[in-house]
Design a protein around this motif. Structure first.
Motif, PDB file in Angstrom:
ATOM      1  N   MET A 138      45.897  47.378  55.423  1.00  0.00           N
ATOM      2  CA  MET A 138      45.863  46.439  54.303  1.00  0.00           C
ATOM      3  C   MET A 138      46.927  45.361  54.487  1.00  0.00           C
ATOM      4  N   GLU A 139      46.538  44.136  54.173  1.00  0.00           N
ATOM      5  CA  GLU A 139      47.500  43.046  54.326  1.00  0.00           C
ATOM      6  C   GLU A 139      48.428  42.961  53.130  1.00  0.00           C
ATOM      7  N   LEU A 140      49.655  42.596  53.411  1.00  0.00           N
ATOM      8  CA  LEU A 140      50.599  42.414  52.316  1.00  0.00           C
ATOM      9  C   LEU A 140      50.314  41.100  51.608  1.00  0.00           C
ATOM     10  N   LYS A 141      50.378  41.127  50.296  1.00  0.00           N
ATOM     11  CA  LYS A 141      50.162  39.898  49.539  1.00  0.00           C
ATOM     12  C   LYS A 141      51.351  38.975  49.754  1.00  0.00           C
ATOM     13  N   THR A 142      51.066  37.727  50.131  1.00  0.00           N
ATOM     14  CA  THR A 142      52.176  36.807  50.352  1.00  0.00           C
ATOM     15  C   THR A 142      52.712  36.321  49.003  1.00  0.00           C
ATOM     16  N   THR A 143      54.018  36.099  48.945  1.00  0.00           N
ATOM     17  CA  THR A 143      54.609  35.652  47.687  1.00  0.00           C
ATOM     18  C   THR A 143      54.810  34.135  47.663  1.00  0.00           C
ATOM     19  N   THR A 144      54.427  33.469  48.759  1.00  0.00           N
ATOM     20  CA  THR A 144      54.586  32.011  48.778  1.00  0.00           C
ATOM     21  C   THR A 144      53.541  31.367  47.874  1.00  0.00           C
ATOM     22  N   LEU A 145      53.990  30.491  46.989  1.00  0.00           N
ATOM     23  CA  LEU A 145      53.070  29.834  46.063  1.00  0.00           C
ATOM     24  C   LEU A 145      52.676  28.473  46.616  1.00  0.00           C
ATOM     25  N   ASP A 146      51.434  28.080  46.367  1.00  0.00           N
ATOM     26  CA  ASP A 146      51.036  26.699  46.640  1.00  0.00           C
ATOM     27  C   ASP A 146      51.925  25.798  45.796  1.00  0.00           C
ATOM     28  N   PRO A 147      52.472  24.719  46.375  1.00  0.00           N
ATOM     29  CA  PRO A 147      53.365  23.896  45.544  1.00  0.00           C
ATOM     30  C   PRO A 147      52.642  23.209  44.385  1.00  0.00           C
ATOM     31  N   LEU A 148      51.322  22.972  44.559  1.00  0.00           N
ATOM     32  CA  LEU A 148      50.614  22.243  43.500  1.00  0.00           C
ATOM     33  C   LEU A 148      49.165  22.702  43.398  1.00  0.00           C
ATOM     34  N   ILE A 149      48.737  22.993  42.177  1.00  0.00           N
ATOM     35  CA  ILE A 149      47.344  23.360  41.923  1.00  0.00           C
ATOM     36  C   ILE A 149      46.740  22.253  41.077  1.00  0.00           C
ATOM     37  N   ASN A 150      45.617  21.690  41.520  1.00  0.00           N
ATOM     38  CA  ASN A 150      44.997  20.628  40.719  1.00  0.00           C
ATOM     39  C   ASN A 150      43.703  21.117  40.082  1.00  0.00           C
ATOM     40  N   LEU A 151      43.760  21.346  38.763  1.00  0.00           N
ATOM     41  CA  LEU A 151      42.579  21.864  38.060  1.00  0.00           C
ATOM     42  C   LEU A 151      41.602  20.746  37.735  1.00  0.00           C
ATOM     43  N   THR A 152      42.035  19.490  37.860  1.00  0.00           N
ATOM     44  CA  THR A 152      41.154  18.382  37.475  1.00  0.00           C
ATOM     45  C   THR A 152      40.220  17.982  38.609  1.00  0.00           C
ATOM     46  N   ARG A 153      40.504  18.458  39.827  1.00  0.00           N
ATOM     47  CA  ARG A 153      39.704  17.999  40.958  1.00  0.00           C
ATOM     48  C   ARG A 153      38.655  19.017  41.383  1.00  0.00           C
ATOM     49  N   LYS A 154      38.997  20.290  41.169  1.00  0.00           N
ATOM     50  CA  LYS A 154      38.151  21.366  41.680  1.00  0.00           C
ATOM     51  C   LYS A 154      36.674  21.132  41.401  1.00  0.00           C
ATOM     52  N   GLU A 155      35.958  20.738  42.448  1.00  0.00           N
ATOM     53  CA  GLU A 155      34.512  20.533  42.425  1.00  0.00           C
ATOM     54  C   GLU A 155      33.966  20.038  41.083  1.00  0.00           C
ATOM     55  N   ASN A 156      34.772  19.283  40.349  1.00  0.00           N
ATOM     56  CA  ASN A 156      34.183  18.735  39.123  1.00  0.00           C
ATOM     57  C   ASN A 156      33.830  17.256  39.289  1.00  0.00           C
ATOM     58  N   GLY A 157      33.833  16.813  40.569  1.00  0.00           N
ATOM     59  CA  GLY A 157      33.327  15.484  40.899  1.00  0.00           C
ATOM     60  C   GLY A 157      33.915  14.413  40.007  1.00  0.00           C
ATOM     61  N   ASN A 158      33.064  13.722  39.283  1.00  0.00           N
ATOM     62  CA  ASN A 158      33.537  12.632  38.440  1.00  0.00           C
ATOM     63  C   ASN A 158      33.677  13.032  36.984  1.00  0.00           C
ATOM     64  N   LYS A 159      33.804  14.344  36.766  1.00  0.00           N
ATOM     65  CA  LYS A 159      33.807  14.819  35.383  1.00  0.00           C
ATOM     66  C   LYS A 159      34.896  14.150  34.543  1.00  0.00           C
ATOM     67  N   ASP A 160      36.074  13.967  35.155  1.00  0.00           N
ATOM     68  CA  ASP A 160      37.161  13.365  34.390  1.00  0.00           C
ATOM     69  C   ASP A 160      36.855  11.928  33.999  1.00  0.00           C
ATOM     70  N   LEU A 161      36.249  11.194  34.936  1.00  0.00           N
ATOM     71  CA  LEU A 161      35.880   9.805  34.637  1.00  0.00           C
ATOM     72  C   LEU A 161      34.792   9.757  33.576  1.00  0.00           C
ATOM     73  N   THR A 162      33.819  10.680  33.689  1.00  0.00           N
ATOM     74  CA  THR A 162      32.751  10.735  32.688  1.00  0.00           C
ATOM     75  C   THR A 162      33.335  11.072  31.316  1.00  0.00           C
ATOM     76  N   ASP A 163      34.265  12.037  31.294  1.00  0.00           N
ATOM     77  CA  ASP A 163      34.917  12.394  30.025  1.00  0.00           C
ATOM     78  C   ASP A 163      35.628  11.180  29.430  1.00  0.00           C
ATOM     79  N   PHE A 164      36.342  10.459  30.294  1.00  0.00           N
ATOM     80  CA  PHE A 164      37.089   9.276  29.837  1.00  0.00           C
ATOM     81  C   PHE A 164      36.112   8.233  29.273  1.00  0.00           C
TER      82      PHE A 164
END
Ligand code: AVJ
Length: 336
Positions: free
Chosen positions: A1-27
């Motif tokens: 079993m692999e050890l879970k790494t404790t390094t965090l991604d420095p940045l998570i973007n919830l607005t981009r994740k495969e939501n295409g132009n959703k933010d622009l459409t919302d705006f």
């Protein structure tokens, strides 16, 4: 079993994740609804694109904009008491809603680090620029700090945190950001926060207090015109992102304080009759001469109001911290 790494991604973007132009459409949908509404309105949440966040940084340095300085004083003067409260029970996730440049949070982060508190810092903001800058500044200024920036609105971020971070949580909601909500909305929002917490988790909320109306009005009507540019940037943003043809010079920034409601309201007022076409909405909007768009409310609170509001949302008051002049309060609550 692999050890879970404790390094965090420095940045998570919830607005981009495969939501295409959703933010622009919302705006675009938001703009269509708001400019068709009588009276016209747009939400201040759309102030914070790249240029808007940069203008807000400038606002925080204005001589007239007292809230940042007052809250800085509250946090600096009480940093050890606040850190002791937050770190009282072992590991926790420190979730900073609307973190921005995190100027005030950094005082607490340094204090927590000196106490060797076990925690992970999760700043959340709708401005990707702001979160990128914060990530790199944290690396320089507070080396060794466990952190992960989340780009997203409050709702999406709270959902994400619920699914991805388990264990004790401390929510920071500083800078009087709660002031942008209407009263019913703030209750709804605090209940939403509470629904993502367990009994014993904490909330540290910073709130601008009621004071001399002239002091408040000046903070939103500064001499250099930075707040005017900040408000008018909303029209520039519509032009940039939605293909609008606003003549921004045809509008003025107009803020007004209501001392009975304790609310600062800001408007953009059309100096002449005009029509504005906005490509992404596929239509134009008519403005009568001197017709206004409501763009922001910033509510100021009394201490009893704060206590009643937060206790109505499933919390109990722990401690109130204030500056010497009673200008601003930072209040710790516990979820019950
Ligand atoms: C970031 C919402 C706290 O309402 O005082 C500053 C935004 N608007 N000047 C506030 C703002 C105009 C600010 N908050």
């Amino acid at each position: 079993m692999e050890l879970k790494t404790t390094t965090l991604d420095p940045l998570i973007n919830l607005t981009r994740k495969e939501n295409g132009n959703k933010d622009l459409t919302d705006f675009a949908n938001h703009v269509t609804a708001g400019l068709s509404h009588t009276p016209k309105k747009l939400s201040s949440r759309y102030f914070y694109d790249g240029p808007g966040s940069a203008l807000f940084q400038q606002i925080m340095e204005l001589p007239e904009y007292y809230p940042t300085r007052c809250e800085y004083e509250v946090i600096t003067e009480n940093k050890s008491a606040i850190a002791a409260h937050l770190a009282s029970e072992g590991f926790f996730h420190l979730i900073d809603l609307g973190a921005g440049d995190a100027l005030k949070t950094k005082i607490l982060l340094k204090e927590l680090q000196e106490r060797r508190a076990a925690f992970e810092y999760l700043p959340v903001d709708i401005s990707e620029d702001a979160m990128q800058q914060l990530s790199s500044s944290l690396e320089k200024e507070i080396p060794g700090l466990n952190h992960q920036a989340v780009v997203g609105d409050y709702n999406d971020s709270l959902e994400w945190l619920q699914q991805n971070k388990s264990g004790r949580k401390v929510i920071l909601f500083l800078g009087s950001n709660i002031g942008n909500f209407e009263h019913e909305e703030s209750l709804g929002f605090l209940r939403k926060i509470r629904s993502h917490l367990e009994p014993g988790d904490s909330l540290l909320m910073g709130i601008d207090l009621r004071k001399d109306p002239d002091t408040i009005l000046r903070a939103y009507n500064d001499f250099a015109g930075v707040t005017a540019a900040f408000n008018l940037n909303l029209l520039h943003r519509i032009n940039r992102e939605l293909g609008g043809n606003f003549d921004v010079n045809g509008f003025i920034h107009y803020p007004i304080y209501n001392p009975q409601e304790g609310v600062m309201r800001s408007y953009l007022v059309s100096k002449q009759e005009q029509d504005v076409y906005i490509q992404a909405t596929g239509r134009s909007f008519h403005f009568n001469a001197w017709e206004a768009i409501h763009t922001e409310s910033s509510y100021k609170y009394t201490l009893p109001q704060i206590q009643a509001m937060v206790e109505a949302s499933g919390f109990t008051l722990e401690t109130i911290f204030q500056d010497k002049e009673g200008c601003f309060a930072d209040v710790i609550f516990h979820a019950v």
